[in-house]
Design a protein around this motif. Structure first.
Motif, PDB file in Angstrom:
ATOM      1  N   GLN A   1       0.838  -1.181   0.000  1.00  0.00           N
ATOM      2  CA  GLN A   1       0.000   0.000   0.000  1.00  0.00           C
ATOM      3  C   GLN A   1       0.883   1.245   0.000  1.00  0.00           C
ATOM      4  N   THR A   2       0.580   2.190  -0.857  1.00  0.00           N
ATOM      5  CA  THR A   2       1.380   3.402  -0.945  1.00  0.00           C
ATOM      6  C   THR A   2       0.603   4.660  -0.589  1.00  0.00           C
ATOM      7  N   THR A   3      -0.649   4.528  -0.210  1.00  0.00           N
ATOM      8  CA  THR A   3      -1.484   5.677   0.127  1.00  0.00           C
ATOM      9  C   THR A   3      -1.863   5.655   1.592  1.00  0.00           C
ATOM     10  N   GLY A   4      -1.528   6.739   2.291  1.00  0.00           N
ATOM     11  CA  GLY A   4      -1.960   6.904   3.675  1.00  0.00           C
ATOM     12  C   GLY A   4      -3.204   7.767   3.717  1.00  0.00           C
ATOM     13  N   ARG A   5      -3.978   7.641   4.772  1.00  0.00           N
ATOM     14  CA  ARG A   5      -5.207   8.419   4.907  1.00  0.00           C
ATOM     15  C   ARG A   5      -5.300   9.022   6.305  1.00  0.00           C
ATOM     16  N   ILE A   6      -5.704  10.277   6.344  1.00  0.00           N
ATOM     17  CA  ILE A   6      -6.044  10.936   7.600  1.00  0.00           C
ATOM     18  C   ILE A   6      -7.560  11.085   7.570  1.00  0.00           C
ATOM     19  N   VAL A   7      -8.224  10.487   8.547  1.00  0.00           N
ATOM     20  CA  VAL A   7      -9.678  10.450   8.541  1.00  0.00           C
ATOM     21  C   VAL A   7     -10.225  11.152   9.778  1.00  0.00           C
ATOM     22  N   ARG A   8     -10.979  12.194   9.554  1.00  0.00           N
ATOM     23  CA  ARG A   8     -11.708  12.898  10.606  1.00  0.00           C
ATOM     24  C   ARG A   8     -10.857  13.355  11.782  1.00  0.00           C
ATOM     25  N   MET A   9      -9.747  13.967  11.485  1.00  0.00           N
ATOM     26  CA  MET A   9      -8.927  14.567  12.527  1.00  0.00           C
ATOM     27  C   MET A   9      -9.546  15.915  12.890  1.00  0.00           C
ATOM     28  N   SER A  10      -9.573  16.231  14.168  1.00  0.00           N
ATOM     29  CA  SER A  10     -10.144  17.507  14.591  1.00  0.00           C
ATOM     30  C   SER A  10      -9.439  17.995  15.846  1.00  0.00           C
ATOM     31  N   VAL A  11      -9.324  19.297  15.949  1.00  0.00           N
ATOM     32  CA  VAL A  11      -8.806  19.941  17.161  1.00  0.00           C
ATOM     33  C   VAL A  11      -9.985  20.684  17.783  1.00  0.00           C
ATOM     34  N   LYS A  12     -10.155  20.525  19.060  1.00  0.00           N
ATOM     35  CA  LYS A  12     -11.251  21.174  19.772  1.00  0.00           C
ATOM     36  C   LYS A  12     -11.238  22.680  19.484  1.00  0.00           C
ATOM     37  N   PRO A  13     -12.400  23.270  19.183  1.00  0.00           N
ATOM     38  CA  PRO A  13     -12.438  24.684  18.775  1.00  0.00           C
ATOM     39  C   PRO A  13     -11.659  25.645  19.666  1.00  0.00           C
TER      40      PRO A  13
END
Length: 86
Positions: A1-13
């Motif tokens: 696999q050569t593709t990484g994914r960042i899924v739904r990362m969030s920083v508190k407002p």
């Protein structure tokens, strides 16, 4: 696999605009590079303007959308280390 994914990362407002998101993305991209990934993709909701701004400032380019999300990609073989981007 050569593709990484960042899924739904969030920083508190209340903690945004302090460099936390950039530090997280920088770390994840460094890990992806070390593991030999050639690209990283992220998705976010169209109304998450802070996330869109973060990803584009980190070098990600818009690459698509569907009914719910926007998609961005960063090709690691063509990108600079985030620590050098101001």
């Amino acid at each position: 696999q050569t593709t990484g994914r960042i899924v739904r990362m969030s920083v508190k407002p209340g903690h945004r605009r302090q460099g936390i998101g950039r530090a997280l993305v920088t770390h994840l991209l460094d890990v992806a590079r070390r593991q030999g990934f050639t690209q990283v993709r992220v998705s976010t909701e169209p109304d998450w303007q802070d996330a869109i701004r973060l990803y584009t400032r980190c070098g990600f380019k818009a690459c698509g959308r569907d009914d719910e999300d926007l998609f961005f990609v960063l090709y690691l073989t063509e990108s600079l280390r985030l620590s050098t981007i101001t």
